[in-house]
Design a protein around this motif. Sequence first.
Motif, PDB file in Angstrom:
ATOM      1  N   VAL A   7      -0.341 -29.707  30.749  1.00  0.00           N
ATOM      2  CA  VAL A   7       0.397 -29.875  29.746  1.00  0.00           C
ATOM      3  C   VAL A   7      -0.184 -28.988  28.515  1.00  0.00           C
ATOM      4  CG1 VAL A   7       1.379 -31.579  27.701  1.00  0.00           C
ATOM      5  CG2 VAL A   7       1.203 -32.073  30.272  1.00  0.00           C
ATOM      6  N   ILE A  31       3.395 -26.375  31.321  1.00  0.00           N
ATOM      7  CA  ILE A  31       4.503 -26.547  30.453  1.00  0.00           C
ATOM      8  C   ILE A  31       4.122 -26.789  29.085  1.00  0.00           C
ATOM      9  CG2 ILE A  31       5.932 -28.281  31.841  1.00  0.00           C
ATOM     10  CD1 ILE A  31       5.087 -30.653  30.293  1.00  0.00           C
ATOM     11  N   ARG A  33       5.560 -27.303  24.777  1.00  0.00           N
ATOM     12  CA  ARG A  33       6.900 -27.769  24.206  1.00  0.00           C
ATOM     13  C   ARG A  33       7.449 -26.518  23.246  1.00  0.00           C
ATOM     14  NH1 ARG A  33       3.526 -31.966  20.403  1.00  0.00           N
ATOM     15  NH2 ARG A  33       4.433 -33.375  21.762  1.00  0.00           N
ATOM     16  N   ARG A  34       6.394 -25.574  22.909  1.00  0.00           N
ATOM     17  CA  ARG A  34       6.722 -24.428  22.209  1.00  0.00           C
ATOM     18  C   ARG A  34       7.488 -23.556  22.966  1.00  0.00           C
ATOM     19  NH1 ARG A  34       0.961 -23.632  19.257  1.00  0.00           N
ATOM     20  NH2 ARG A  34       1.481 -24.864  17.218  1.00  0.00           N
ATOM     21  N   ASN A  40      -2.133 -21.822  19.995  1.00  0.00           N
ATOM     22  CA  ASN A  40      -2.015 -21.067  18.606  1.00  0.00           C
ATOM     23  C   ASN A  40      -2.591 -20.011  18.561  1.00  0.00           C
ATOM     24  OD1 ASN A  40      -1.201 -23.564  17.340  1.00  0.00           O
ATOM     25  ND2 ASN A  40      -3.564 -24.496  17.150  1.00  0.00           N
ATOM     26  N   ALA A  41      -2.952 -19.315  19.519  1.00  0.00           N
ATOM     27  CA  ALA A  41      -3.096 -17.932  19.435  1.00  0.00           C
ATOM     28  C   ALA A  41      -2.088 -16.885  19.691  1.00  0.00           C
ATOM     29  CB  ALA A  41      -4.429 -17.612  20.792  1.00  0.00           C
ATOM     30  N   TYR A  55       0.587 -18.143  14.133  1.00  0.00           N
ATOM     31  CA  TYR A  55      -0.090 -19.226  13.643  1.00  0.00           C
ATOM     32  C   TYR A  55      -1.558 -19.135  12.805  1.00  0.00           C
ATOM     33  CZ  TYR A  55       3.183 -21.504  16.832  1.00  0.00           C
ATOM     34  OH  TYR A  55       4.430 -21.958  17.415  1.00  0.00           O
ATOM     35  N   THR A 216       9.472 -27.089  26.776  1.00  0.00           N
ATOM     36  CA  THR A 216       9.416 -28.233  27.745  1.00  0.00           C
ATOM     37  C   THR A 216       8.256 -29.164  27.219  1.00  0.00           C
ATOM     38  OG1 THR A 216      10.048 -26.872  29.758  1.00  0.00           O
ATOM     39  CG2 THR A 216       9.060 -29.055  30.071  1.00  0.00           C
ATOM     40  N   THR A 233      -3.840 -31.000  27.391  1.00  0.00           N
ATOM     41  CA  THR A 233      -4.456 -30.317  26.405  1.00  0.00           C
ATOM     42  C   THR A 233      -3.682 -30.642  24.750  1.00  0.00           C
ATOM     43  OG1 THR A 233      -3.356 -28.068  26.295  1.00  0.00           O
ATOM     44  CG2 THR A 233      -4.925 -28.290  28.040  1.00  0.00           C
ATOM     45  N   LEU A 252      -1.209 -26.402   8.249  1.00  0.00           N
ATOM     46  CA  LEU A 252      -1.055 -25.262   7.542  1.00  0.00           C
ATOM     47  C   LEU A 252       0.483 -24.954   7.324  1.00  0.00           C
ATOM     48  CD1 LEU A 252      -3.847 -23.044   8.639  1.00  0.00           C
ATOM     49  CD2 LEU A 252      -3.709 -23.966   6.590  1.00  0.00           C
ATOM     50  N   GLU A 301      -1.753 -18.422   3.662  1.00  0.00           N
ATOM     51  CA  GLU A 301      -2.011 -19.587   4.691  1.00  0.00           C
ATOM     52  C   GLU A 301      -1.930 -20.664   3.292  1.00  0.00           C
ATOM     53  OE1 GLU A 301      -5.280 -19.909   7.276  1.00  0.00           O
ATOM     54  OE2 GLU A 301      -4.834 -17.762   7.833  1.00  0.00           O
ATOM     55  N   ARG A 340      -8.869 -28.490  22.107  1.00  0.00           N
ATOM     56  CA  ARG A 340      -9.281 -28.892  20.888  1.00  0.00           C
ATOM     57  C   ARG A 340      -8.521 -30.249  20.334  1.00  0.00           C
ATOM     58  NH1 ARG A 340      -6.918 -25.656  15.900  1.00  0.00           N
ATOM     59  NH2 ARG A 340      -9.281 -25.515  15.471  1.00  0.00           N
ATOM     60  N   VAL A 352     -13.329 -23.397  23.457  1.00  0.00           N
ATOM     61  CA  VAL A 352     -12.085 -23.774  24.107  1.00  0.00           C
ATOM     62  C   VAL A 352     -12.184 -23.286  25.676  1.00  0.00           C
ATOM     63  CG1 VAL A 352      -9.702 -24.152  24.786  1.00  0.00           C
ATOM     64  CG2 VAL A 352     -10.950 -24.625  22.448  1.00  0.00           C
TER      65      VAL A 352
HETATM   66  P1  FAD Z   1      -3.613 -24.931  21.442  1.00  0.00           P
HETATM   67  O1  FAD Z   1      -3.790 -23.776  21.389  1.00  0.00           O
HETATM   68  O2  FAD Z   1      -3.267 -25.823  20.168  1.00  0.00           O
HETATM   69  O3  FAD Z   1      -2.535 -25.242  22.566  1.00  0.00           O
HETATM   70  C1  FAD Z   1      -2.200 -26.738  22.998  1.00  0.00           C
HETATM   71  C2  FAD Z   1      -0.693 -26.304  23.449  1.00  0.00           C
HETATM   72  O4  FAD Z   1      -0.295 -27.734  23.781  1.00  0.00           O
HETATM   73  C3  FAD Z   1       0.319 -26.131  22.106  1.00  0.00           C
HETATM   74  O5  FAD Z   1       0.807 -24.741  22.561  1.00  0.00           O
HETATM   75  C4  FAD Z   1       1.228 -27.377  22.178  1.00  0.00           C
HETATM   76  O6  FAD Z   1       2.303 -26.756  22.056  1.00  0.00           O
HETATM   77  C5  FAD Z   1       1.066 -27.764  23.736  1.00  0.00           C
HETATM   78  N1  FAD Z   1       1.368 -29.200  23.611  1.00  0.00           N
HETATM   79  C6  FAD Z   1       0.855 -30.214  22.993  1.00  0.00           C
HETATM   80  N2  FAD Z   1       1.354 -31.317  23.145  1.00  0.00           N
HETATM   81  C7  FAD Z   1       2.475 -31.276  24.262  1.00  0.00           C
HETATM   82  C8  FAD Z   1       3.409 -32.058  24.958  1.00  0.00           C
HETATM   83  N3  FAD Z   1       3.352 -33.407  24.668  1.00  0.00           N
HETATM   84  N4  FAD Z   1       4.066 -31.290  25.865  1.00  0.00           N
HETATM   85  C9  FAD Z   1       4.127 -30.024  25.928  1.00  0.00           C
HETATM   86  N5  FAD Z   1       3.167 -29.289  25.280  1.00  0.00           N
HETATM   87  C10 FAD Z   1       2.389 -29.925  24.329  1.00  0.00           C
HETATM   88  N6  FAD Z   1     -10.401 -19.673  16.899  1.00  0.00           N
HETATM   89  C11 FAD Z   1     -11.333 -18.381  16.989  1.00  0.00           C
HETATM   90  O7  FAD Z   1     -12.004 -18.263  17.874  1.00  0.00           O
HETATM   91  N7  FAD Z   1     -11.245 -17.493  16.151  1.00  0.00           N
HETATM   92  C12 FAD Z   1     -10.268 -17.403  14.953  1.00  0.00           C
HETATM   93  O8  FAD Z   1     -10.158 -16.491  14.254  1.00  0.00           O
HETATM   94  C13 FAD Z   1      -9.479 -18.570  14.971  1.00  0.00           C
HETATM   95  N8  FAD Z   1      -8.671 -18.533  13.996  1.00  0.00           N
HETATM   96  C14 FAD Z   1      -7.845 -19.728  13.747  1.00  0.00           C
HETATM   97  C15 FAD Z   1      -6.981 -19.869  12.750  1.00  0.00           C
HETATM   98  C16 FAD Z   1      -6.102 -21.033  12.530  1.00  0.00           C
HETATM   99  C17 FAD Z   1      -5.117 -21.085  11.469  1.00  0.00           C
HETATM  100  C18 FAD Z   1      -6.198 -22.183  13.391  1.00  0.00           C
HETATM  101  C19 FAD Z   1      -5.473 -23.259  13.298  1.00  0.00           C
HETATM  102  C20 FAD Z   1      -7.017 -21.920  14.631  1.00  0.00           C
HETATM  103  C21 FAD Z   1      -7.838 -21.011  14.754  1.00  0.00           C
HETATM  104  N9  FAD Z   1      -8.879 -20.786  15.806  1.00  0.00           N
HETATM  105  C22 FAD Z   1      -9.615 -19.779  15.743  1.00  0.00           C
HETATM  106  C23 FAD Z   1      -8.806 -21.784  16.837  1.00  0.00           C
HETATM  107  C24 FAD Z   1      -7.854 -21.615  18.133  1.00  0.00           C
HETATM  108  O9  FAD Z   1      -6.694 -21.634  17.797  1.00  0.00           O
HETATM  109  C25 FAD Z   1      -8.340 -22.552  18.917  1.00  0.00           C
HETATM  110  O10 FAD Z   1      -9.617 -22.476  19.301  1.00  0.00           O
HETATM  111  C26 FAD Z   1      -7.545 -22.330  20.480  1.00  0.00           C
HETATM  112  O11 FAD Z   1      -5.962 -22.037  20.163  1.00  0.00           O
HETATM  113  C27 FAD Z   1      -7.414 -23.629  20.942  1.00  0.00           C
HETATM  114  O12 FAD Z   1      -6.788 -23.682  22.300  1.00  0.00           O
HETATM  115  P2  FAD Z   1      -6.234 -24.901  22.887  1.00  0.00           P
HETATM  116  O13 FAD Z   1      -5.766 -24.749  24.172  1.00  0.00           O
HETATM  117  O14 FAD Z   1      -7.327 -26.307  22.899  1.00  0.00           O
HETATM  118  O15 FAD Z   1      -5.010 -25.624  21.972  1.00  0.00           O
END
Ligand code: FAD
Length: 373
Positions: A7, A31, A33-34, A40-41, A55, A216, A233, A252, A301, A340, A352
Amino acid sequence: MFDWLIVGAGFAGATLAERIATVRGEKVCVIDRRDHVGGNAYDELDAAGLLIHRYGPHIFHTNSAAVFEHLSQFTRWRAYEHRVLARMADGMLVPMPINRTTVNRLNGLSLTSEEEVEAFFSAQAEPVEEIRTSEDVVVSRVGRKLYETFFRGYTRKQWGLDPSELDRSVTSRVPTRADNDDRYFTDTHQFMPADGYTAMFRKMLDHPNITVMTSTDYAAVKDSIPHRRMVWTGPVDEFFGFRFGKLPYRSLTFRHETHDQEWFQPVGTVNYPGEEVPFTRVSEYKHLTGQAHPKTSITYEFPAAEGDPYYPVPRPENAALYKQYEALADATQDVWFVGRLATYRYYNMDQVVAQALATFRRIETTLPRGDGG
Ligand code: FAD
């Protein structure tokens, strides 16, 4: 029947999907949901054909050779060192983090050595008996004037809280320098994916054992996608139906603009620490991406209380609430909580990936391959 349902298609989910599919040869369904992969990347071309980050600006930096080498399988890189300037109310631009140039420019000084700058900081610093809050961290290091100029307004906007109410970890992340180094990060590896993040994610997920379903939501498909095990995740409190209450996040909103001029500002990000404007920073992507284009795209932002969960709010009561969810997560068989949102921690992208690779090693040691059950 999938061996795994993952997820979230961000760094945590995509890293684990690729490892499980490639190394273990197991079938994975990812899957999100976006309507896209990358979490976020995610980056995309805007209407003008400029590569932007939906983002907010993401700059890759790491001290981990293992993480860098792992991701290098899926992208070429473009060397990029991020630089940030802070804009004062009168329009003056000074380097951020605070360095010797910042001190000299703000105070009309011409300090030339690190010793002189350290002496300047010491003369300004206020003794603080026990450093507990974000305010204490800065005031005890560089004094109240620099604190008020760069940290108080910015932090109040970013968090909706005064630095005196926030854990010391928030401002501890931002260094103060006595030399002229004006890079925002000092990590050994500082690069951007040459073709962007989304292209890198597509390559990671392009494997015959991986099925990707965007748009999804887990709640809508949890009973219709048969799977043996799961990687979660998303937000950990959502998984458990918010049973102890909602974990607080700061959000944000982004305002993306394209300007009919080649450049908007001299560096990738300009911070606006003052409370006279509601946004915290403006980023211009061409500095990050190296894209040549007669126009330029930027993002403002605006911190917000409501919206997508971006930053866990670092207060002791929130850490205690997370501990309750963590105990539930630890006790949940066959679900691995990674990333995260699932671990309620502010992690950079490289952290991560490191966490996902460590989780994969744990999976390898605890689950025999192809055990079918
Ligand atoms: P996410 O990227 O949040 O992925 C989780 C995914 O799970 C999302 O796409 C979400 O839609 C999906 N999801 C959640 N719940 C469900 C559900 N119930 N069903 C289906 N899908 C679901 N890090 C850096 O190293 N350098 C930077 O310059 C940097 N800048 C940043 C700037 C901003 C504004 C932000 C907010 C963050 C920044 N980060 C940066 C941090 C970076 O975004 C994160 O470390 C990284 O994207 C986290 O990855 P993740 O897979 O844990 O989470």
